[in-house]
Design an enzyme around this catalytic site. Sequence first.
Site, PDB file in Angstrom:
ATOM      1  N   CYS A  96       0.834  -1.203   0.000  1.00  0.00           N
ATOM      2  CA  CYS A  96       0.000   0.000   0.000  1.00  0.00           C
ATOM      3  C   CYS A  96       0.871   1.256   0.000  1.00  0.00           C
ATOM      4  O   CYS A  96       1.445   1.597  -1.015  1.00  0.00           O
ATOM      5  CB  CYS A  96      -0.983  -0.042   1.176  1.00  0.00           C
ATOM      6  SG  CYS A  96      -2.366   1.129   0.996  1.00  0.00           S
ATOM      7  N   HIS A 218      -3.589  -5.430   1.210  1.00  0.00           N
ATOM      8  CA  HIS A 218      -2.878  -5.655   2.464  1.00  0.00           C
ATOM      9  C   HIS A 218      -2.864  -7.143   2.827  1.00  0.00           C
ATOM     10  O   HIS A 218      -3.735  -7.611   3.565  1.00  0.00           O
ATOM     11  CB  HIS A 218      -3.560  -4.881   3.599  1.00  0.00           C
ATOM     12  CG  HIS A 218      -3.290  -3.414   3.600  1.00  0.00           C
ATOM     13  ND1 HIS A 218      -2.252  -2.837   4.305  1.00  0.00           N
ATOM     14  CD2 HIS A 218      -3.933  -2.389   2.984  1.00  0.00           C
ATOM     15  CE1 HIS A 218      -2.270  -1.524   4.137  1.00  0.00           C
ATOM     16  NE2 HIS A 218      -3.279  -1.225   3.331  1.00  0.00           N
ATOM     17  N   GLU A 220      -0.984  -8.612   4.899  1.00  0.00           N
ATOM     18  CA  GLU A 220      -0.707  -8.793   6.335  1.00  0.00           C
ATOM     19  C   GLU A 220      -1.974  -8.719   7.183  1.00  0.00           C
ATOM     20  O   GLU A 220      -1.959  -9.087   8.363  1.00  0.00           O
ATOM     21  CB  GLU A 220       0.312  -7.744   6.810  1.00  0.00           C
ATOM     22  CG  GLU A 220      -0.232  -6.362   7.135  1.00  0.00           C
ATOM     23  CD  GLU A 220      -0.573  -5.501   5.928  1.00  0.00           C
ATOM     24  OE1 GLU A 220      -0.988  -4.340   6.117  1.00  0.00           O
ATOM     25  OE2 GLU A 220      -0.415  -5.985   4.776  1.00  0.00           O
TER      26      GLU A 220
END
Length: 244
Positions: A96, A218, A220
């Site tokens: 990002c 994202h 994660e």
Amino acid sequence: MSKPRTLILRAPGTNCDVETAYAFQHAGGEAESLHLNRLLEAPQIAKDYQILCIPGGFSFGDDVAAGRIFANQIRHHLADVMQEFRAAGKLVLGICNGFQVLIKSGLLDSDDENGPQASLSWNDSGRYLARWVNVSADSSKCVFLSGCETLYLPIAHAEGKFVVRDDAAYQRLEQAGQLALRYCPKDGSTDAYNPNGAVGDVAGMCDQTGRVFGLMPHPERYIDPTQHPQWTRMPKQEDGAGLL
């Protein structure tokens, strides 16, 4: 076998470094979060790591443009360190805001006589978006996507629209296999699937080596099945999910 060491490089405004470090640890590596100023003071620190990751957030408050100030710090003070890191066969990931930093620093797309070939701009909606998207791997070059076909991941950004300088630049990047990740529809769905108007539906890009990769979603934030928005309706899984 020793665990790969990941340097999570953060700056004022970064807010995804803790979960990114946890994701790398969950995947079997070691991770350390380090402030950009510490690397500027002691660039040799980078030699102790095999992976560099710039996580998401709003570095330097996205002043001027998203990722611009962080990128300028790299371009003007850490360019040699980054080139040595990549030349050593090590990996670089930008998530990002980290993608915005990588592309604006020149690590993903080296400038030519006409300037950068690609960048990231404001979403077509003109506002911040937070939702889940389907993406598909579209290049065999990117090592981060090895073995991946489609992924369902969250996005959260305002300046995530992939843009190119002109059609010729787009063709060069596509032919080089650098447009590695694209937004795609769910199976059988006719709903709009490109959340920000990205040219070519591009959600992620790698450099010509395939070892430097930036993406807007994202990964994660989806390393456990319970993080899926419909996890109670899904078959139970023993392992986690996501890219990291």
